[in-house]
Design a protein around this motif. Structure first.
Motif, PDB file in Angstrom:
ATOM      1  N   ALA A  85     -62.660  14.339  11.542  1.00  0.00           N
ATOM      2  CA  ALA A  85     -61.561  15.139  12.084  1.00  0.00           C
ATOM      3  C   ALA A  85     -60.662  14.312  12.986  1.00  0.00           C
ATOM      4  N   ASN A  86     -61.132  13.150  13.429  1.00  0.00           N
ATOM      5  CA  ASN A  86     -60.359  12.252  14.289  1.00  0.00           C
ATOM      6  C   ASN A  86     -59.830  12.977  15.536  1.00  0.00           C
ATOM      7  N   GLY A  87     -60.662  13.856  16.081  1.00  0.00           N
ATOM      8  CA  GLY A  87     -60.313  14.542  17.319  1.00  0.00           C
ATOM      9  C   GLY A  87     -59.472  15.793  17.150  1.00  0.00           C
ATOM     10  N   HIS A  88     -59.129  16.156  15.916  1.00  0.00           N
ATOM     11  CA  HIS A  88     -58.304  17.349  15.686  1.00  0.00           C
ATOM     12  C   HIS A  88     -59.222  18.569  15.565  1.00  0.00           C
ATOM     13  N   ASN A  89     -59.091  19.519  16.499  1.00  0.00           N
ATOM     14  CA  ASN A  89     -60.003  20.659  16.532  1.00  0.00           C
ATOM     15  C   ASN A  89     -59.846  21.582  15.324  1.00  0.00           C
ATOM     16  N   GLY A  90     -58.637  21.683  14.787  1.00  0.00           N
ATOM     17  CA  GLY A  90     -58.435  22.521  13.610  1.00  0.00           C
ATOM     18  C   GLY A  90     -59.153  21.952  12.400  1.00  0.00           C
ATOM     19  N   ILE A  91     -59.032  20.637  12.178  1.00  0.00           N
ATOM     20  CA  ILE A  91     -59.731  19.981  11.066  1.00  0.00           C
ATOM     21  C   ILE A  91     -61.240  20.056  11.275  1.00  0.00           C
ATOM     22  N   LYS A  92     -61.687  19.891  12.522  1.00  0.00           N
ATOM     23  CA  LYS A  92     -63.127  19.999  12.816  1.00  0.00           C
ATOM     24  C   LYS A  92     -63.639  21.383  12.448  1.00  0.00           C
ATOM     25  N   SER A  93     -62.849  22.420  12.733  1.00  0.00           N
ATOM     26  CA  SER A  93     -63.257  23.782  12.399  1.00  0.00           C
ATOM     27  C   SER A  93     -63.354  23.981  10.887  1.00  0.00           C
ATOM     28  N   VAL A  94     -62.412  23.404  10.157  1.00  0.00           N
ATOM     29  CA  VAL A  94     -62.443  23.522   8.689  1.00  0.00           C
ATOM     30  C   VAL A  94     -63.664  22.801   8.123  1.00  0.00           C
ATOM     31  N   ILE A  95     -63.945  21.608   8.643  1.00  0.00           N
ATOM     32  CA  ILE A  95     -65.122  20.855   8.186  1.00  0.00           C
ATOM     33  C   ILE A  95     -66.399  21.647   8.453  1.00  0.00           C
ATOM     34  N   ASP A  96     -66.513  22.217   9.649  1.00  0.00           N
ATOM     35  CA  ASP A  96     -67.713  22.984   9.996  1.00  0.00           C
ATOM     36  C   ASP A  96     -67.867  24.221   9.110  1.00  0.00           C
ATOM     37  N   ALA A  97     -66.759  24.896   8.820  1.00  0.00           N
ATOM     38  CA  ALA A  97     -66.830  26.125   8.016  1.00  0.00           C
ATOM     39  C   ALA A  97     -67.143  25.836   6.559  1.00  0.00           C
ATOM     40  N   LEU A  98     -66.594  24.756   6.019  1.00  0.00           N
ATOM     41  CA  LEU A  98     -66.805  24.432   4.602  1.00  0.00           C
ATOM     42  C   LEU A  98     -68.067  23.606   4.369  1.00  0.00           C
ATOM     43  N   LYS A  99     -68.651  23.108   5.446  1.00  0.00           N
ATOM     44  CA  LYS A  99     -69.848  22.263   5.358  1.00  0.00           C
ATOM     45  C   LYS A  99     -69.576  20.967   4.590  1.00  0.00           C
ATOM     46  N   THR A 100     -68.347  20.517   4.614  1.00  0.00           N
ATOM     47  CA  THR A 100     -67.977  19.266   3.955  1.00  0.00           C
ATOM     48  C   THR A 100     -66.642  18.787   4.508  1.00  0.00           C
ATOM     49  N   ASN A 101     -66.425  17.476   4.435  1.00  0.00           N
ATOM     50  CA  ASN A 101     -65.127  16.929   4.833  1.00  0.00           C
ATOM     51  C   ASN A 101     -64.329  16.467   3.616  1.00  0.00           C
ATOM     52  N   GLN A 102     -64.822  16.801   2.419  1.00  0.00           N
ATOM     53  CA  GLN A 102     -64.179  16.349   1.196  1.00  0.00           C
ATOM     54  C   GLN A 102     -63.071  17.301   0.760  1.00  0.00           C
ATOM     55  N   PHE A 103     -61.991  17.274   1.512  1.00  0.00           N
ATOM     56  CA  PHE A 103     -60.780  17.998   1.139  1.00  0.00           C
ATOM     57  C   PHE A 103     -59.588  17.145   1.576  1.00  0.00           C
ATOM     58  N   ARG A 104     -58.448  17.420   0.972  1.00  0.00           N
ATOM     59  CA  ARG A 104     -57.262  16.600   1.232  1.00  0.00           C
ATOM     60  C   ARG A 104     -56.485  17.109   2.452  1.00  0.00           C
ATOM     61  N   ARG A 105     -55.828  16.181   3.113  1.00  0.00           N
ATOM     62  CA  ARG A 105     -55.029  16.536   4.279  1.00  0.00           C
ATOM     63  C   ARG A 105     -53.677  15.842   4.213  1.00  0.00           C
ATOM     64  N   MET A 106     -52.684  16.511   4.716  1.00  0.00           N
ATOM     65  CA  MET A 106     -51.391  15.881   4.968  1.00  0.00           C
ATOM     66  C   MET A 106     -51.200  15.854   6.471  1.00  0.00           C
ATOM     67  N   ARG A 107     -51.131  14.665   7.024  1.00  0.00           N
ATOM     68  CA  ARG A 107     -50.989  14.497   8.467  1.00  0.00           C
ATOM     69  C   ARG A 107     -49.526  14.175   8.797  1.00  0.00           C
ATOM     70  N   ILE A 108     -48.990  14.898   9.753  1.00  0.00           N
ATOM     71  CA  ILE A 108     -47.589  14.712  10.138  1.00  0.00           C
ATOM     72  C   ILE A 108     -47.535  14.236  11.579  1.00  0.00           C
ATOM     73  N   GLY A 109     -46.946  13.090  11.783  1.00  0.00           N
ATOM     74  CA  GLY A 109     -46.898  12.501  13.110  1.00  0.00           C
ATOM     75  C   GLY A 109     -46.025  13.292  14.066  1.00  0.00           C
ATOM     76  N   ILE A 110     -46.564  13.548  15.252  1.00  0.00           N
ATOM     77  CA  ILE A 110     -45.787  14.219  16.301  1.00  0.00           C
ATOM     78  C   ILE A 110     -45.587  13.296  17.499  1.00  0.00           C
ATOM     79  N   GLY A 111     -46.088  12.060  17.374  1.00  0.00           N
ATOM     80  CA  GLY A 111     -45.940  11.108  18.475  1.00  0.00           C
ATOM     81  C   GLY A 111     -46.857  11.426  19.645  1.00  0.00           C
TER      82      GLY A 111
END
Length: 261
Positions: free
Chosen positions: A190-216
């Protein structure tokens, strides 16, 4: 497509994922509706996907070309058994013979003279038939739960839609990238992102695609990487200049990439 954020604070940097989906929906004239069972706001569309045919590689070295090389060697001096040029007249005769054969080859278009008694036809290039377009139904969802527990909404959605984690793309903000930079990622932490961490925990896997958008990141003079500074920055409302930049330069690229993945 899952746009992460805090639904009640949709104009903040932390909700950039939701803003991307809003942009896509508005440009496709889609209407959002609430799905109370997930819970989330949802809309659907159908995209036409066509896998472009690949052009086969054509072998440039063919039998005709090989035989022509052999022919060149033999024609240059037909009067000398050793293949050496013994006088100027033989060279001129050989060159004239090559010119005559080339003219004959161009007239025949698809035939090349290999020897005085044999002709070889060049193979015609073959292409795969163009595949039929495939309609794909795409669901866009913005969880109504807070960012830190948004994975519950994603889990309920893919279970009801009978999808696998590999079928989803989660769009979210990323402080580790400069403003507006788009990055695609599959799997990983999740690299410190709480939303991604929640998705990983709920799906029991980190094997899904992400689009990351830089906010600086926050300005250097206050960026001490403390929790308070980081929270204030990501939860702050996007400035007018930033929003103009996102709308004109970033969101169109996001839309293009998401609808062709």
């Amino acid at each position: 497509l899952v746009g992460l954020g805090n639904y009640s604070h949709s104009q903040t940097r932390h909700s950039i994922g939701m803003l991307v989906l809003d942009y896509i929906a508005s440009h496709l004239n889609l209407t959002w509706s609430k799905n109370k069972s997930w819970p989330a706001t949802v809309t659907t569309t159908t995209a036409i996907y066509v896998d472009p045919p690949k052009r086969p590689k054509i072998n440039q070295k063919n039998e005709a070309g090989t035989n022509m090389k052999k022919q060149d060697k033999n024609i240059i001096n037909p009067n000398d058994e050793n293949g050496d040029i013994d006088d100027k007249s033989a060279l001129e005769n050989g060159v004239q013979k090559l010119l005559d054969d080339n003219v004959q080859s161009e007239e025949n278009n698809i035939s090349v003279t290999c020897t005085h008694s044999q002709q070889t036809t060049l193979p015609k290039p073959r292409y795969r038939p163009k595949p039929d377009p495939v309609p794909l139904e795409i669901t866009l969802m913005k969880p109504l739960l807070l960012m830190n527990v948004s994975g519950k909404s994603v889990f309920k959605a893919i279970r009801e839609l009978k999808l696998s984690p590999a079928d989803i793309i989660v769009v979210h903000d990323d402080m580790q990238r400069e403003l507006g930079k788009i990055s695609l990622k599959e799997g990983g932490s999740a690299n410190g992102h709480n939303g991604i961490k929640s998705v990983i925990d709920a799906l029991k896997t980190n094997q899904f695609r992400r689009m990351r958008i830089g906010i600086g990141r926050p300005p250097k003079e206050i960026d001490d990487r403390s929790h308070d500074v980081i929270s204030s920055y990501v939860l702050a409302r996007i400035t007018n200049s930033e929003m103009e930049f996102y709308t004109k330069e970033v969101f169109p690229k996001c839309k293009e990439q998401l609808l062709k993945i």
